[in-house]
Design an enzyme around this catalytic site. Sequence first.
Site, mmCIF file in Angstrom:
data_model
loop_
_atom_site.group_PDB
_atom_site.id
_atom_site.type_symbol
_atom_site.label_atom_id
_atom_site.label_comp_id
_atom_site.label_asym_id
_atom_site.label_seq_id
_atom_site.Cartn_x
_atom_site.Cartn_y
_atom_site.Cartn_z
ATOM 1 N N GLU A 149 0.843 -1.183 -0.229
ATOM 2 C CA GLU A 149 -0.030 -0.103 -0.030
ATOM 3 C C GLU A 149 1.015 1.279 0.124
ATOM 4 O O GLU A 149 0.718 1.945 0.821
ATOM 5 C CB GLU A 149 -1.012 -0.108 1.319
ATOM 6 C CG GLU A 149 -2.025 -1.208 1.176
ATOM 7 C CD GLU A 149 -3.072 -0.853 2.143
ATOM 8 O OE1 GLU A 149 -2.840 -0.059 3.177
ATOM 9 O OE2 GLU A 149 -4.340 -1.563 2.106
ATOM 10 N N GLU A 304 -6.752 -7.918 -0.759
ATOM 11 C CA GLU A 304 -6.908 -7.820 0.687
ATOM 12 C C GLU A 304 -8.279 -7.603 0.781
ATOM 13 O O GLU A 304 -8.899 -6.559 0.017
ATOM 14 C CB GLU A 304 -6.468 -6.726 1.702
ATOM 15 C CG GLU A 304 -4.737 -7.062 1.894
ATOM 16 C CD GLU A 304 -4.454 -5.886 2.651
ATOM 17 O OE1 GLU A 304 -5.005 -5.030 3.135
ATOM 18 O OE2 GLU A 304 -3.064 -5.724 2.648
#
Length: 726
Positions: A149, A304
């Site tokens: 991320e 995710e």
Amino acid sequence: MIPTLRTPAYGGDWSPEQWDEATIDQDIHLMGEAGVTMISLGIFSWAFLEPTEKHYDFDWLASIIDRLHAAGIAVDLASGTASPPAWMAHTYPQTLPVDKHGVRLGFGSRQQYCPSSPIYRAAARGLVQRLAQRFGGHPAVALWHIGNEYGCHTAQCYCDICADAFRVWLRNRYSNLTELNEVWGTAFWSQRYTAYEQIMPPREMPTFHNPAQDLDWKRFCQENLLSLMRMEKEAIREYSDRPVTTNFMGDFSSLDYAQWAKYLDVISDDSYPDPADPAAAHTAAWTADIMRGLKAGKPWLLMEQAPSAVQWRERNSPKRPGQFTLWSVAKMAHGADGILQFQWRQSVRGSETFHSGMVPHSGKKSRTWHEVVRTGEVIQRLAPVMGSSYEAQVAVVMDWPSQWAKESAIGPVSDAPFERTRAWHRTLWEAGIATDVIPVDADFRKYRLIIVPELFIDYPDCAQRLREAAQQGAHVIVEGPSGVVDEHMKAVTGGYLGSLRELVGVAVSDHAALTGEVISPSSASDSRGDAVNRLSRAVGVPSACTWAGLSVVSEPLRRCLERIGSPAPDMRCGMWAEEIMPYRGDTWQKTTDIDIIAVFDGRGGGADLSGMPAITRHLCGQGTAWYIACDVDALSRYAIATLVCAYARVRPVMADLPDGVEAQRRGPYLFLLNHSDKSVELRGIIGTDLVDQQECRGHVMLAPRSVMVVDTGGHAALESTAKGKQ
Ligand code: GLA
Ligand code: ZN
């Protein structure tokens, strides 16, 4: 998508370094029970992979990878660089990032690195290179997971090293200081630079920053992070040819994912819609459609999602029964070919202790575990769907730099990033229309309807390609504020919309935002105050309202509004409005190729706009180009979208669906997603349901929050015979 995977990836992040041997053994066994096919490893393991500087310990990881391999589970192997260890912060405090206020951030959380730091970069490269050398050819390693991320917590570092790197970036961008001064408009407020050393990141300042400096800073910061990712990819490529990814965050606005996508083999995304939000299924669809658009429709990977609740909201709702399977399949409906979660086993320590995991604290007796096992089965049954394509005839254009520019500008609007792009996407999703979300440089020719909201930057090339698409028969809808500044934040002159003026046939002469509130309430309500307010109480503030009314001139649009139950012709916009003028010709009357579709009617805060065109349509070759000079509300968007879809001969995936039911199609596979709390009945469904492995012979029932994926074998009659009842 991932060459070594024959079935969809299913699994999640796992941190064996947090667990003892017995738990690790049990986990590998449980993964089998849950139908896990892929595990992400090592994302936050740097401290265990390089316990002290330049001393590496990979043996524990090798043993885990071997054991997973023996269990038939593939590995998404992380480069491990998302969170440097304590020794780095301690020995080299200059690697810690600095915020806008000049505060150096501390160790003890994650992502605490300055992306420009040569020390961090060398250490990251050293680690990745060695990992690639050791594991790059391992048969279990199916995918490389670079960083994690990017930009999530520290998208911008304002330290001195970054300031230097910014200057180098500027030297490459501009031929000399004269050009930089010109482009940044430094004649304003005495900002002229006479040496590069004088240039700083836009740190905390007495008042407004220079918008061009701010925009260049955002560009630099995102390119700087991208260069980190590319550096790691190159290090991996020295030893391994396995595909690489890094996990995106949906519509995260600080990074231009359209640029990042060019360097990745697999697009992957993290998705956390809030179960407490009734429009959460839209959030899931929206971010999924963004991902699919990044590589022109190629399948992508859900890296995710939470098996149930997250822990980082103020209130953390669990997923409702069935919702985990439903949302997983929904991602596949929108083009994902694999479904991974954060995380495999719920942590018992640390800041994510109360974030759900596939194996919850309570173990196998929990509802979560039961749903994890069920979802594993369902996802594997969807193996035939892998690789099949999602076909959309409608696209919504999404542009990151335009969002940055809108944010860097001081005025004229301040709405949330991508608010209008997302709003238009939502309208189409609610209407059941398959929609792609595409970057400005995508191929527009395959679409019958292209929606261009909030394209703040004027891109002549994009405007030209939109015009070509319209000339060849596409319908284009542009919504303001668009074409307001050039790529360097210089205001477009001669009428906003810039190079889009030719396409839509109008130009914006004035911005007319609504303020939404009365600035200083007069004391007129108190009759004793009359005399003291004799002047000001007589002054009207027509923009002090949160909406303005539009009156519909076009008969077909009026009928559309009636059909969707609006007391015709009630159209409204929110707080954004513009005054527009014909681009060619002096008056509206003399301009024959422009139809006025709706006008501001003076209701709400639009008194001063009363009678002025709010929505226009320009005949453009075989197609049309619509301009919307305000932020039309959901009802208005719905009416406009359904009307233009009808002109464009675009139909929903399935007509007449019951409330709460979403239909999507990938190749011959029809996805039916019942997001509602009610059982629904659908007709005209013929084929084999892959989820429950049953034949559908027309009439099917869908329980609350349940799904079907019907292999229709390309059954053509489906659309017209489909009927729904609640
Ligand atoms: C992000 C991170 C994960 C985890 C989750 C929790 O997506 O990548 O490591 O922190 O959030 O929701
Ligand atoms: Zn820095």
